[in-house]
Design an enzyme around this catalytic site. Structure first.
Site, PDB file in Angstrom:
ATOM      1  N   LYS A   1       0.842  -1.202   0.000  1.00 30.24           N
ATOM      2  CA  LYS A   1       0.000   0.000   0.000  1.00 30.24           C
ATOM      3  C   LYS A   1       0.879   1.255   0.000  1.00 30.24           C
ATOM      4  O   LYS A   1       0.601   2.227  -0.701  1.00 30.24           O
ATOM      5  CB  LYS A   1      -0.950  -0.033   1.208  1.00 30.24           C
ATOM      6  CG  LYS A   1      -2.049  -1.064   1.028  1.00 30.24           C
ATOM      7  CD  LYS A   1      -2.827  -1.397   2.282  1.00 30.24           C
ATOM      8  CE  LYS A   1      -3.780  -2.564   1.979  1.00 30.24           C
ATOM      9  NZ  LYS A   1      -4.494  -3.081   3.149  1.00 30.24           N
TER      10      LYS A   1
ATOM     11  N   GLN B   1      -4.887  -1.847   9.248  1.00 30.59           N
ATOM     12  CA  GLN B   1      -4.696  -3.166   8.628  1.00 30.59           C
ATOM     13  C   GLN B   1      -5.367  -4.246   9.485  1.00 30.59           C
ATOM     14  O   GLN B   1      -5.107  -4.352  10.671  1.00 30.59           O
ATOM     15  CB  GLN B   1      -3.189  -3.438   8.466  1.00 30.59           C
ATOM     16  CG  GLN B   1      -2.870  -4.708   7.718  1.00 30.59           C
ATOM     17  CD  GLN B   1      -3.364  -4.697   6.267  1.00 30.59           C
ATOM     18  OE1 GLN B   1      -3.228  -3.705   5.556  1.00 30.59           O
ATOM     19  NE2 GLN B   1      -3.974  -5.790   5.834  1.00 30.59           N
TER      20      GLN B   1
ATOM     21  N   ASP C   1     -11.057   2.644   3.246  1.00 29.94           N
ATOM     22  CA  ASP C   1     -11.347   1.214   3.088  1.00 29.94           C
ATOM     23  C   ASP C   1     -12.834   0.977   2.805  1.00 29.94           C
ATOM     24  O   ASP C   1     -13.221  -0.107   2.374  1.00 29.94           O
ATOM     25  CB  ASP C   1     -10.971   0.449   4.370  1.00 29.94           C
ATOM     26  CG  ASP C   1      -9.689  -0.352   4.214  1.00 29.94           C
ATOM     27  OD1 ASP C   1      -9.323  -0.647   3.060  1.00 29.94           O
ATOM     28  OD2 ASP C   1      -9.075  -0.686   5.240  1.00 29.94           O
TER      29      ASP C   1
END
Ligand code: NDP
Length: 278
Positions: free
Chosen positions: A49, A93, A116
């Site tokens: 990422k 995460q 997200d």
């Protein structure tokens, strides 16, 4: 001839479009990436990422917290990042250690920085057709289908799996694109019969190579979300690729199908978040 949908090429195309947009517009953006503990798979995802941010020309800020971090400390960091105008997107995460409640953490992220797309406000917006952040994997699948020249409108779409991050948002996105959608799960009866009706079959079950040619209509588009490491160290999906590829009209491979799209769509969401404050 079956079309093999190349997720690597399509994700590269999207990242190049974003890179060009950032370079032309001078848009500034920074993604905050929080990792709790040192799970090796999570470290690889986090690293990828950050690399993607660098590639498209935006910033990333890493917060590597020790395994024993208390939930309150993590929530305090999220509060600080929510209030920090230099941060456009916040990503925690997953999975988190067992003693931290994932829902509480996700709900604490400001909806305007929810790149997200997991926050209830983002999910609600998707549900009622309002603009917002969409979960990256299903959003990436829509891009794969569209950029492969496959139309969704009026098609029989079957999604196997009803998780909050893949199955449910996938079904909502297919519906928003005028597909006729059926969602299957572990209690579904006659799974094979239902799958065989599908013009577009999206498989997100988490069971290696479960979907064979018996589940697939001739000419169908088959999208494989699953990812598993086999005993011989190779990767495979939820679909038995070799068995299905000759009957499908189009199919995503594993690796190189859905996987690369998730990070590309995270970058799309980050740029969207940065534009909100422009
Ligand atoms: P979950 O385990 O959260 O959900 C699996 C779903 O499959 C559930 O809804 C479950 O039903 C259903 N299911 C399980 N067994 C069967 C069965 N025998 N028949 C029909 N349905 C079944 O998984 P995720 O949605 O998070 O992920 C699915 C797969 O995709 C995994 O392999 C994961 O690793 C992969 N993945 C890949 C990503 C990528 O970027 N490529 C991103 C996210 C996930 P029920 O609800 O009834 O239990």
């Amino acid at each position: 001839m079956t079309k093999i949908i190349d997720g690597k090429a399509i994700s590269a195309q999207i990242k190049n479009e974003l890179k060009e947009e950032v370079a032309k517009s001078g848009l500034k953006a920074t993604l905050a990436v929080i990792q709790v503990g040192k799970d090796p798979a999570s470290s690889v995802y986090v690293g990828n990422k950050k690399k993607a941010c660098e590639y498209i020309g935006v910033g990333s800020a890493s917060y590597e917290l020790p395994e024993e971090t208390k939930q309150e400390e993590l929530l305090k960091l999220i509060d600080d990042l929510n209030a920090d105008d230099s941060i456009n997107g916040i990503l925690v995460q997953l999975p988190l250690p067992d003693y931290i409640d994932e829902k509480t953490v996700i709900n604490r992220i400001s909806p305007s920085k929810d790149v997200d797309g997991f926050h209830p406000e983002s999910v609600g917006n998707l549900c009622i057709g309002q603009e917002g952040f969409v979960s990256c994997t299903p959003a990436g699948i829509i891009e794969l289908i569209k950029r492969s020249g496959i139309s969704i409108e009026g098609k029989e779409c079957v999604v196997i799996g009803r998780s909050n991050i893949v199955g449910k948002p996938m079904a909502l996105l297919l519906l928003a694109n005028n597909g006729t959608v059926t969602v299957c799960h572990s209690r579904t009866k006659d799974l094979k019969e239902i799958c065989k009706r599908a013009d577009i079959l999206v498989v997100a079950i988490g069971r290696p190579r479960m979907i064979t040619a018996e589940y697939v209509k001739e000419g169908a588009t088959v999208i494989d979300v699953g990812i598993h490491r086999t005993d011989d160290g190779k990767l495979c999906g939820d679909v038995d690729f070799d068995n299905v590829k000759d009957i499908a009209g189009a199919i995503t491979p594993v690796p190189g199908g859905v996987g690369p799209m998730t990070i590309a769509m995270l970058m799309v969401n980050l740029i969207k978040a940065a534009k909100l404050v422009k």
